[in-house]
Design an enzyme around this catalytic site. Structure first.
Site, short mmCIF file in Angstrom:
data_model
loop_
_atom_site.label_atom_id
_atom_site.label_comp_id
_atom_site.label_asym_id
_atom_site.label_seq_id
_atom_site.Cartn_x
_atom_site.Cartn_y
_atom_site.Cartn_z
N SER A 196 0.82 -1.21 0.00
CA SER A 196 0.00 0.00 0.00
C SER A 196 0.84 1.25 0.00
O SER A 196 0.33 2.32 -0.31
CB SER A 196 -0.98 0.01 1.18
N ASN A 239 -5.65 6.15 -1.60
CA ASN A 239 -5.05 6.57 -0.33
C ASN A 239 -4.43 7.96 -0.45
O ASN A 239 -4.35 8.71 0.52
CB ASN A 239 -4.01 5.56 0.15
N1 LIG Z 1 -3.79 -4.36 6.61
C1 LIG Z 1 -4.24 -3.45 5.75
O1 LIG Z 1 -5.12 -2.64 6.05
C2 LIG Z 1 -3.67 -3.42 4.36
C3 LIG Z 1 -4.44 -2.87 3.31
C4 LIG Z 1 -3.92 -2.89 2.02
C5 LIG Z 1 -2.67 -3.41 1.79
N2 LIG Z 1 -1.94 -3.92 2.83
C6 LIG Z 1 -0.62 -4.50 2.51
O2 LIG Z 1 -0.73 -5.91 2.52
C7 LIG Z 1 0.51 -6.48 2.93
C8 LIG Z 1 0.27 -7.42 4.08
O3 LIG Z 1 -0.34 -6.75 5.15
P1 LIG Z 1 -1.17 -7.49 6.28
O4 LIG Z 1 -1.91 -6.44 7.02
O5 LIG Z 1 -1.91 -8.64 5.72
O6 LIG Z 1 0.03 -8.03 7.22
P2 LIG Z 1 0.00 -9.22 8.26
O7 LIG Z 1 1.08 -8.94 9.22
O8 LIG Z 1 -1.38 -9.47 8.77
O9 LIG Z 1 0.41 -10.50 7.38
C9 LIG Z 1 1.69 -10.67 6.81
C10 LIG Z 1 1.96 -12.17 6.66
O10 LIG Z 1 3.16 -12.33 5.93
C11 LIG Z 1 3.88 -13.39 6.49
N3 LIG Z 1 5.30 -13.28 6.14
C12 LIG Z 1 6.33 -12.88 6.91
N4 LIG Z 1 7.48 -12.94 6.21
C13 LIG Z 1 7.15 -13.39 4.98
C14 LIG Z 1 7.91 -13.67 3.81
N5 LIG Z 1 9.20 -13.50 3.78
N6 LIG Z 1 7.25 -14.14 2.74
C15 LIG Z 1 5.93 -14.33 2.77
N7 LIG Z 1 5.15 -14.07 3.83
C16 LIG Z 1 5.77 -13.60 4.92
C17 LIG Z 1 3.61 -13.33 7.97
O11 LIG Z 1 3.84 -14.59 8.58
C18 LIG Z 1 2.15 -12.89 7.99
O12 LIG Z 1 1.29 -14.02 8.03
C19 LIG Z 1 1.44 -5.33 3.24
O13 LIG Z 1 2.20 -5.04 2.11
C20 LIG Z 1 0.47 -4.19 3.52
O14 LIG Z 1 1.03 -2.93 3.27
C21 LIG Z 1 -2.41 -3.97 4.10
#
Ligand SMILES: NC(=O)c1ccc[n+]([C@@H]2O[C@H](COP(=O)([O-])OP(=O)(O)OC[C@H]3O[C@@H](n4cnc5c(N)ncnc54)[C@H](O)[C@@H]3O)[C@@H](O)[C@H]2O)c1
Length: 543
Positions: free
Chosen positions: A121, A192
């Site tokens: 994001s 955003n």
């Molecule tokens: N949470 C939000 O509101 C939101 C919205 C849009 C985009 N995003 C983006 O989505 C992505 C994930 O965010 P999230 O909120 O789901 O995070 P999260 O922390 O809930 O999940 C991340 C997952 O990635 C795993 N992980 C760790 N190292 C890794 C690796 N090397 N390879 C693959 N997986 C790995 C972790 O074990 C975890 O399960 C980020 O880039 C974030 O910016 C988040």
């Protein structure tokens, strides 16, 4: 149009990855979910199956569909297991080094024509793609949280993204039942970015003590129709998460003044006040409900009856002036323009942009619409109060009032009668400090301004901005269609007055907005603005 992929890989089984995998298997794709942490993978799979069952119970899909989707969902214990995928969406933690490395590892295991999408994001898709063997296969697919519910996906083109990869991303989003909009790569992409002022402007209003955080939230809910105010939202997302995003915008833009992070937030993060997850942020969550429910709009305003039939003069040819004339008449006031009321003694004068052609406004207490300045600027040393509201105004819409720096009670008469008049219209009121546009006007005009900058820079079209904020952020209406409704001269008036009071570049108006006003494309007042071309049927709006 490209056919959606038959086999989709999702990397990262956290909040976003689990949601995206659920969408993929429900859309009919064999879905392989990978997470390097086995416990996180198990949790992700459990969440999806539970959500599929819950959706069936609630009638969102049938039990058979839920079972078939669960059948299509498979764990991938290693990255190598993603080899058969036509599309892999990564939802790993937000770290450029980690995502670049992941793109490199994925490039080594999937087929040459497999598309790699990043759900980042705040990082540049172009920078994430630099880790892949063939960056033309990398695109951004930016889902919103919670992914299964929010109806938007931004398809983001990095500088090398190829048309085939972008088409596959759009087809995938469509198969998942999402509105896909195209957005250019850059800080916050389209949605955003346009949303930045919602929190940043609210923080400035708080910093200048125009109103406190709870009042600003209430004004956004009751005056603007937003489901949540900016401070509730910052607490929900995490004050620290928001701060990181703010820093990233500022850094990526090399110091754009509109995007300067708030020192107030820096202090809160330093003090551990990071929001709901820690029990305290702008609000205190430790004792349950963080705020009282909003009171109902005034039904039988105190003393309104004795005002009934009273003469109220409305000056100005603005959208709001016309709405006030209609609303006041509907509840029994004798509403007139200055010319119609010449020589008579009105109960109240509402100055919504009187011009030199109007007869002088005198003989009654005055409330001045602050769409072209603060009360201090528009009535220096006078006895008027200031007010502001955004069209469309209807009973129930909150109206803001200010007495400015009234230290001697000299605004008492105007304050009392203005409050009773708006109550009689059925509008709750909020008393706030002085500022052009007061609270809601300032926030919404900066939102429009940011959107106008983004459209002019080609980040997305006016229609994409509006679809984006409605489907990605649950805005009550498209921000540029709203600007047309308010009147673009009103929006520009607020911004120019803010620029004059504050100096610097933070409130400089987007050249596109100014050019529209100069060419008499004022929105509703002239039938053309961001939308409504010469044929009156311009649904795509300014591009
Ligand atoms: N949470 C939000 O509101 C939101 C919205 C849009 C985009 N995003 C983006 O989505 C992505 C994930 O965010 P999230 O909120 O789901 O995070 P999260 O922390 O809930 O999940 C991340 C997952 O990635 C795993 N992980 C760790 N190292 C890794 C690796 N090397 N390879 C693959 N997986 C790995 C972790 O074990 C975890 O399960 C980020 O880039 C974030 O910016 C988040």
């Amino acid at each position: 149009m490209s056919a959606p992929p038959q086999t989709v890989g999702v990397v990262g089984a956290g909040t976003m990855g689990a949601g995206i995998a659920q969408l993929a298997c429900l859309a009919g794709a064999r879905t392989l979910l990978h997470d390097p942490d086995p416990a996180a993978l198990a949790r992700g799979l459990e969440t999806i199956v539970a959500d599929l069952d819950r959706g069936a119970l609630r009638g969102r899909w049938s039990e058979d569909d839920a079972a078939a989707a669960a059948e299509r969902l498979q764990p991938a214990e290693t990255l190598a297991a993603l080899a058969p995928c036509e599309l892999v969406v990564e939802a790993a933690p937000e770290s450029l080094a980690l995502k670049q490395k992941l793109m490199g590892s994925l490039s080594a295991v999937v087929a040459a024509d497999c598309v790699l999408a990043t759900n980042t994001s705040s990082l540049l898709v172009t920078a994430v793609a630099a880790g892949a063997r063939a960056p033309e296969r990398v695109v951004g697919m930016h889902f919103f949280n919670p992914a299964p519910l929010m109806r938007l996906v931004e398809v983001v083109a990095g500088v090398h993204s190829g048309e085939r990869a972008l088409a596959l991303a759009r087809a995938t989003a469509a198969a998942m039942g999402k509105h896909a909009i195209d957005a250019a790569d850059g800080p916050g992409f389209l949605v955003n970015r346009v949303n930045r002022p919602f929190s940043l402007e609210a923080l400035r209003l708080l910093g200048e003590r125009v109103a406190d955080h709870a009042e600003i939230d209430r004004i956004c809910r009751l005056g603007g129709g937003f489901r949540m105010g900016p401070f509730e939202l910052m607490d929900l997302v995490g004050v620290d998460v928001g701060f990181d995003v703010a820093r990233s915008f500022h850094e990526q833009s090399f110091g754009e003044p509109r995007w300067r992070p708030s020192p107030l937030v820096a202090k809160m993060v330093a003090g551990g006040l990071t929001g709901r997850k820690r029990g305290r942020g702008f609000y205190d969550y430790r004792d349950g409900a963080h705020r009282p429910a909003d009171p109902a709009a005034p039904q039988e305003p105190p003393g309104a009856g004795e005002l009934e039939g009273g003469l109220v003069v409305v000056a100005g040819d603005t959208v709001l002036a016309h709405e006030l004339l209609d609303l006041g008449s509907a509840v029994g006031f004798d509403m007139r323009t200055p010319a119609e009321a010449e020589g008579e003694l009105p109960l109240l004068i509402l100055d919504c942009g009187a011009t030199d052609e109007d007869p002088p406004l005198q003989g009654g207490p005055q409330a001045i619409l602050l769409h072209a300045g603060s009360l201090a600027a528009l009535d220096p040393g006078g006895t008027a109060v200031g007010f502001h509201a955004l069209p469309p105004l209807s009973p129930g819409t909150l109206v803001e009032l200010t007495r400015g720096e009234d230290r001697h009670g000299s605004h008492d008469a105007a304050a009392a009668i203005a409050e009773r008049f708006f109550a009689a219209l059925g509008c709750p009121v909020a008393w706030v400090g002085d500022a052009p546009g007061l609270v809601l006007g300032r926030i919404v005009c900066q939102l429009v301004n940011e959107a106008a900058f983004a459209v002019a820079e080609g980040v997305g079209s006016a229609a994409e901005v509006d679809r984006g904020v409605v489907h990605g952020l649950n805005y009550p209406r498209g921000i540029l269609a709203w600007a047309d409704e308010i009147g673009l001269d009103h929006v520009l008036g607020v911004l120019d007055a803010l620029a004059e009071e504050h100096g610097g570049e933070r409130y400089r108006a987007a050249p596109l907005l100014r050019r529209l006003v100069l060419s008499d494309r004022l929105g509703r007042p002239t039938g053309e603005g961001f939308f409504g071309g010469a044929d009156g049927d311009d649904e795509e709006g300014f591009a």
